[in-house]
Design a protein around this motif. Structure first.
Motif, short mmCIF file in Angstrom:
data_model
loop_
_atom_site.label_atom_id
_atom_site.label_comp_id
_atom_site.label_asym_id
_atom_site.label_seq_id
_atom_site.Cartn_x
_atom_site.Cartn_y
_atom_site.Cartn_z
N TYR A 1 -4.85 3.13 4.10
CA TYR A 1 -4.11 1.89 4.38
C TYR A 1 -4.67 1.23 5.65
O TYR A 1 -4.86 0.02 5.69
CB TYR A 1 -2.62 2.16 4.57
CG TYR A 1 -1.97 2.99 3.50
CD1 TYR A 1 -2.50 3.08 2.21
CD2 TYR A 1 -0.80 3.71 3.77
CE1 TYR A 1 -1.88 3.85 1.24
CE2 TYR A 1 -0.18 4.48 2.80
CZ TYR A 1 -0.73 4.56 1.54
OH TYR A 1 -0.12 5.33 0.58
N LEU B 1 0.82 -1.21 0.00
CA LEU B 1 0.00 0.00 0.00
C LEU B 1 0.86 1.26 0.00
O LEU B 1 0.60 2.20 -0.76
CB LEU B 1 -0.93 -0.01 1.21
CG LEU B 1 -1.98 -1.13 1.23
CD1 LEU B 1 -2.66 -1.20 2.60
CD2 LEU B 1 -3.01 -0.95 0.13
N GLU B 2 1.88 1.28 0.83
CA GLU B 2 2.71 2.48 0.92
C GLU B 2 3.54 2.70 -0.35
O GLU B 2 3.80 3.84 -0.73
CB GLU B 2 3.62 2.40 2.15
CG GLU B 2 2.85 2.46 3.46
CD GLU B 2 3.68 2.93 4.62
OE1 GLU B 2 4.89 2.68 4.64
OE2 GLU B 2 3.10 3.56 5.54
#
Length: 296
Positions: free
Chosen positions: A156, A68-69
């Motif tokens: 997230y 996600l990051e």
């Protein structure tokens, strides 16, 4: 013979507060570390929370967060990737984890998470293809949940915790993953389980047959097949590593009580002579005792 737990200090990132004083008994032959943090008060309770264990499937928290990051909050997750991420988080699907592990940099995933989250006991596996041999501690997994809930981008946080809240009774490999927190503690929970050393599949007659076809769906693409040929949870021979890779590992972790609830992490090692059912019963009882005896 009974071993006794010892009160631990605060987890990194939990904030200043006094630790609750109590002790929890361990069954004979079990090695265990645990940490409970009340996010409202900042109080903590635990034992040997910096001891390193092999992660088993708890490393999937790192794999998901790193994915996600690395893409950013505006990224629309493709359906094919959802078919990897969702079963990995909900049903602990190993093929999905292997695919993302290989695609996103192998051990570099762990290194990025160590730096980003400020983990002190976590380290990549010596054999880079065996992601389940990542070294972790109860303190670092508590820190991971703190980061996800309070510091990560809300998108997230919501994605990871909503999937963990839909944890299935059966893992994708047929093992019953309702041990520990799901069975020991009532109320809403977002949980991630881990196990290692029990074999690739349950013994005949012990299979967990309750399945959710949508959640357990994994792409059978060339990428998945190629990744699973070179990466796995880690059961089997490997190079030397400074953590126990022989005993059977069973871990339970998560957030109990909804938003800003208690973070609970219990990591255990059991003798290879114990069955899945016996190990599951023992960690469930330990988790129950840790949760209620901590009196936070």
């Amino acid at each position: 013979m009974i071993a006794t737990g010892v009160v631990a200090s605060m987890a990194m990132g939990a904030g200043p507060a006094s630790a609750a004083a109590s002790s929890v008994e361990l069954p004979e032959g079990m090695t265990a570390s645990y940490l409970v943090v009340d996010q409202e008060t900042g109080q903590s309770f635990g034992s040997d929370e910096h001891k390193q264990y092999r992660s088993a499937s708890l490393v999937k928290l790192f794999i998901a967060l790193d994915y996600l990051e690395s893409h950013g909050p505006d990224y629309e997750i493709p359906a094919d990737d959802l078919a990897l991420l969702e079963p990995m988080l909900r049903s602990s699907n190993d093929d999905a984890a292997s695919t993302l592990w290989v695609r996103d940099g192998w051990e570099e995933i762990v290194k990025r998470m160590v730096t980003e989250l400020g983990l002190t006991d976590t380290a990549p596996p010596t054999a880079r293809g065996k992601w389940g041999y990542t070294a972790i501690s109860a303190a670092d997994i508590v820190r991971t949940y703190q980061y996800i809930e309070h510091e990560a981008n809300p998108k997230y946080r919501d994605f990871i915790l909503s999937n963990l809240a839909q944890s299935t009774k059966c893992g994708s490999d047929g093992f019953d993953q309702s041990f520990g927190l799901p069975s020991a503690v009532p109320g809403p929970k977002a949980v991630k389980q881990g196990w290692s050393g029990f074999g690739a599949a349950p013994a005949p007659g012990e299979q967990c047959t309750e399945t959710d076809a949508q959640v357990l769906r994994v792409l059978r693409s060339p990428e998945v097949k190629a990744a699973t040929a070179v990466a796995s949870s880690g059961d089997g021979p490997t190079g030397a590593q400074d953590i126990d890779l022989t005993s059977r590992a069973m871990h339970t972790s998560g957030i109990v009580g909804g938003d800003n609830g208690k973070i609970v992490v219990v990591l255990t090692l059991e003798p290879t002579t114990l069955s899945w059912q016996d190990s599951a019963a023992r960690i469930t009882e330990l988790t129950r005792n840790v949760y209620y005896d901590c009196a936070l």
